[in-house]
Scaffold this active site. Sequence first.
Site, PDB file in Angstrom:
ATOM      1  N   THR A 202     -75.721  60.886 -10.785  1.00 26.71           N
ATOM      2  CA  THR A 202     -75.797  59.605 -11.599  1.00 26.71           C
ATOM      3  C   THR A 202     -76.043  58.362 -10.599  1.00 26.71           C
ATOM      4  O   THR A 202     -75.518  58.561  -9.316  1.00 26.71           O
ATOM      5  CB  THR A 202     -74.420  59.468 -12.406  1.00 26.71           C
ATOM      6  OG1 THR A 202     -74.485  60.648 -13.206  1.00 26.71           O
ATOM      7  CG2 THR A 202     -74.110  58.136 -12.977  1.00 26.71           C
ATOM      8  N   VAL A 231     -72.804  62.405 -25.244  1.00 23.47           N
ATOM      9  CA  VAL A 231     -72.827  61.338 -24.490  1.00 23.47           C
ATOM     10  C   VAL A 231     -71.628  61.217 -23.540  1.00 23.47           C
ATOM     11  O   VAL A 231     -70.604  61.597 -23.823  1.00 23.47           O
ATOM     12  CB  VAL A 231     -72.450  60.023 -25.553  1.00 23.47           C
ATOM     13  CG1 VAL A 231     -72.534  58.659 -24.810  1.00 23.47           C
ATOM     14  CG2 VAL A 231     -73.712  60.036 -26.615  1.00 23.47           C
ATOM     15  N   GLY A 232     -72.039  60.729 -22.241  1.00 28.96           N
ATOM     16  CA  GLY A 232     -70.995  60.613 -21.316  1.00 28.96           C
ATOM     17  C   GLY A 232     -70.317  59.049 -21.320  1.00 28.96           C
ATOM     18  O   GLY A 232     -70.477  58.677 -21.960  1.00 28.96           O
ATOM     19  N   THR A 253     -68.755  57.714 -11.765  1.00 32.33           N
ATOM     20  CA  THR A 253     -69.652  58.963 -11.529  1.00 32.33           C
ATOM     21  C   THR A 253     -68.692  59.940 -11.489  1.00 32.33           C
ATOM     22  O   THR A 253     -67.624  59.914 -10.745  1.00 32.33           O
ATOM     23  CB  THR A 253     -70.753  58.978 -10.424  1.00 32.33           C
ATOM     24  OG1 THR A 253     -71.363  60.309 -10.629  1.00 32.33           O
ATOM     25  CG2 THR A 253     -70.246  58.501  -9.278  1.00 32.33           C
TER      26      THR A 253
HETATM   27  N1  ASP Z   1     -70.443  60.693 -15.298  1.00 33.13           N
HETATM   28  C1  ASP Z   1     -71.758  61.443 -15.762  1.00 33.13           C
HETATM   29  C2  ASP Z   1     -71.481  61.909 -17.284  1.00 33.13           C
HETATM   30  O1  ASP Z   1     -70.476  62.462 -17.535  1.00 33.13           O
HETATM   31  C3  ASP Z   1     -72.070  62.446 -15.021  1.00 33.13           C
HETATM   32  C4  ASP Z   1     -72.205  61.904 -13.547  1.00 33.13           C
HETATM   33  O2  ASP Z   1     -71.637  61.097 -13.067  1.00 33.13           O
HETATM   34  O3  ASP Z   1     -72.712  62.699 -12.659  1.00 33.13           O
HETATM   35  O4  ASP Z   1     -72.315  61.802 -18.038  1.00 33.13           O
END
Ligand code: ASP
Length: 338
Positions: A202, A231-232, A253
């Site tokens: 990310t 959805v994150g 992230t």
């Molecule tokens: N935080 C992001 C999500 O959960 C993933 C990531 O940071 O790699 O969608």
Amino acid sequence: MIMKLLNQTSLIILFITLLSCDNRKRSSDSQSVGASSERQAWALVIHGGAGSMSRDKISPELDAQYRKALSEALETGKKILSDGGSALDAVENTIRVMEDNPLFNAGKGAVFTHEGKNELDAAIMDGSNLAAGSVACVTDIKNPVSASRRVMTNSPHVMLTGAGASQFAREEGLEIVPPSYFYTERRFNELKELIKKEKNGTVGCCALDKSGNLAAGTSTGGMVNKKYNRVGDAPIIGAGTYANNSTCAVSATGHGEFFIRWTVAHDISALMEYKGLSLKEASELVVNTKLVKAGGSGGVICVDKSGNISMPFNSSGMLRGFAGADGKSGIFIYKDEN
Ligand code: ASP
């Protein structure tokens, strides 16, 4: 009696010394730059994802590619801010550079869902007025961070998802690409082999500009192998993205579900606003204590209204970099670098 008093005093002194040693130890587990209330003219901090990144897992070639990519992104934002541009422009354009680079799990290079699709999330927030915009589950917008900025400035809403977000981006004249644009063999193999090693890419950026405005943005393909329309935290204001001129700007992230439930980005701001904690104290408390206790792996990058920077993470690595008007800058991957 005097001896007893002396003994008690030395016990107290010993206790305080031990406490401060413990604090010193904890703060050395993460990274922060600057600790003053004197404002530097501008400051910038970026991340390219956190996860299990140790020297034995990343080849020297990939290590070099990551550093080059982070440095290109950092240079973009640095130029905008040092020329007197806005924090929002710096955040949007820095993130676009990373979205266009297939190395990162954002834009081109996004990971695949369980169904073999790329569904992207992004958000941006303006700390000067708490305006925010985000898009989620989009499959054909080349630069989701720009779409989220348009949602913020050109719509009455904060978040648009799926087909509606695409239609809006189209109406706004943003670049639309066929979903196959996001296909990269590396990510597809990752899904095929179901390598669910928590390794993310990310991207995020936080900036303080010369006018004292803060902005934050985050863009991601989400978690590899995620289910339909998941959805994150990235597009959720207060979870993965937050900016407020009176405190700080934060981009996160990591394992998004934890960042949503612990409202990580806003929690850091709230600890500063309501408890008077410094950026470093607040971000470390949330990432290294609260999230660790909860089992949520990942990290954040943040900058406060004085230009202090903090980049704590509880995974083995986080792609990260910073720069400031004071001439200090750096790019890091592993835990033992600072
Ligand atoms: N935080 C992001 C999500 O959960 C993933 C990531 O940071 O790699 O969608």
